[in-house]
Design a protein around this motif. Structure first.
Motif, mmCIF file in Angstrom:
data_model
loop_
_atom_site.group_PDB
_atom_site.id
_atom_site.type_symbol
_atom_site.label_atom_id
_atom_site.label_comp_id
_atom_site.label_asym_id
_atom_site.label_seq_id
_atom_site.Cartn_x
_atom_site.Cartn_y
_atom_site.Cartn_z
ATOM 1 N N MET A 1 46.173 43.768 45.768
ATOM 2 C CA MET A 1 44.814 43.480 46.254
ATOM 3 C C MET A 1 44.037 44.793 46.410
ATOM 4 S SD MET A 1 42.814 41.097 47.842
ATOM 5 C CE MET A 1 41.669 40.873 49.166
ATOM 6 N N ILE A 2 42.909 44.872 45.726
ATOM 7 C CA ILE A 2 42.100 46.092 45.798
ATOM 8 C C ILE A 2 41.148 46.004 46.988
ATOM 9 C CG2 ILE A 2 40.304 47.399 44.609
ATOM 10 C CD1 ILE A 2 41.720 46.846 42.016
ATOM 11 N N PHE B 1 38.160 48.191 49.515
ATOM 12 C CA PHE B 1 37.189 49.287 49.568
ATOM 13 C C PHE B 1 36.947 49.591 51.036
ATOM 14 C CE2 PHE B 1 36.624 46.900 45.756
ATOM 15 C CZ PHE B 1 36.344 47.838 44.774
ATOM 16 N N GLY C 1 37.134 46.626 35.928
ATOM 17 C CA GLY C 1 36.130 46.078 36.859
ATOM 18 C C GLY C 1 36.028 46.815 38.176
ATOM 19 N N ALA C 2 36.948 47.728 38.429
ATOM 20 C CA ALA C 2 36.935 48.404 39.741
ATOM 21 C C ALA C 2 35.706 49.301 39.905
ATOM 22 C CB ALA C 2 38.213 49.210 39.937
ATOM 23 N N ARG D 1 32.748 47.198 40.925
ATOM 24 C CA ARG D 1 32.935 46.789 42.322
ATOM 25 C C ARG D 1 32.613 47.952 43.265
ATOM 26 N NH1 ARG D 1 37.562 43.921 40.077
ATOM 27 N NH2 ARG D 1 37.296 41.708 40.512
ATOM 28 N N SER E 1 34.366 46.938 33.464
ATOM 29 C CA SER E 1 33.290 46.797 34.456
ATOM 30 C C SER E 1 32.024 46.184 33.850
ATOM 31 C CB SER E 1 32.947 48.160 35.060
ATOM 32 O OG SER E 1 33.886 48.512 36.040
ATOM 33 N N LEU F 1 32.487 42.542 33.080
ATOM 34 C CA LEU F 1 32.562 41.761 34.319
ATOM 35 C C LEU F 1 31.170 41.549 34.908
ATOM 36 C CD1 LEU F 1 34.207 40.420 36.547
ATOM 37 C CD2 LEU F 1 34.590 42.668 37.554
#
Lengths: 150, 68
Positions: free
Chosen positions: A1-2, A4, A98-99, A102, B32, B35
């Motif tokens: 689980m990422i 922040f 995707g990080a 985010r 990214s 997404l």
């Protein structure tokens, strides 16, 4: 689980050593002439002055990325409110799916919550994130030029 | 067509990948930019401001929860 989270500089600096090296190798320019040597004391002083912002990205508690910014009134627009300028950001290659998006959205949310009126960032030409940033509503407003003199 | 079917169809259209509710974005091979593009398409079709909830969204099922 990422996850922040904002973290104190000292903890981030201790956990980030391996990532800083990875970051430098992948992105820094003129590496043969200019060595990486992060100024721990100066970063700490900026944190003490409430200017430093450190957002970390952790996977199961393990540091996989970060975004560091300076938050203060702009020298040219003293009364315009707080502005944030990113100092550096990085997600380790293995965790990039995707990080980065985010992280930037999280950064923006946290800046809004602090009443920051403008956020500024940059990216390298050889690691161009313009498309992503523009999709996230950022405007490309500046060009940066560098000339090594040694 | 149910919301779930519409969502899976949109993902197929946007990414070219056949997803299930359990599919993570890693499974779908999205970076990214992919997404963000996908979540913007979801926002356009369903509303729900899904892009804003991106930090809580890890799998297709999370999108479905966010738009319901």
């Amino acid at each position: 689980m990422i996850t922040f989270q904002e973290e104190p500089f000292a903890k981030f600096f201790k956990d980030g050593q391996a990532l800083f090296v990875q970051h430098h190798k992948e992105l820094a320019l003129n590496q043969e002439k200019i060595e990486m040597e992060m100024d721990e004391q100066k970063y700490q002083a900026l944190e003490d002055a409430k200017i430093l912002f450190v957002l970390t990205v952790r996977d199961q508690g393990y540091l996989i990325g970060y975004l560091v910014a300076f938050i203060m009134p702009h020298m040219h627009y003293k009364s315009a409110g707080l502005m944030a300028l990113t100092d550096m950001y990085f997600i380790r290659p293995l965790s990039r799916r995707g990080a980065g998006a985010r992280m930037f959205i999280e950064f923006e949310k946290r800046m809004k919550a602090r009443g920051v009126v403008q956020i500024m960032t940059s990216c390298k030409k050889h690691q161009d994130h313009s498309q992503l940033l523009e999709k996230l509503g950022w405007n490309n407003t500046d060009f940066t030029f560098t000339k090594v003199l040694i | 067509m149910t919301t779930q079917e519409r969502l899976l169809s949109l993902i197929d259209r946007e990414t070219g990948k056949a997803a299930t509710l359990e599919s993570t974005f890693d499974d779908l091979g999205l970076d990214s930019l992919d997404l963000v593009s996908l979540l913007q398409a979801v926002d356009e079709e369903f509303g729900g401001n899904v892009l804003d909830k991106i930090t809580d969204i890890h799998a297709v099922g999370d999108i479905l929860k966010a738009i319901k």
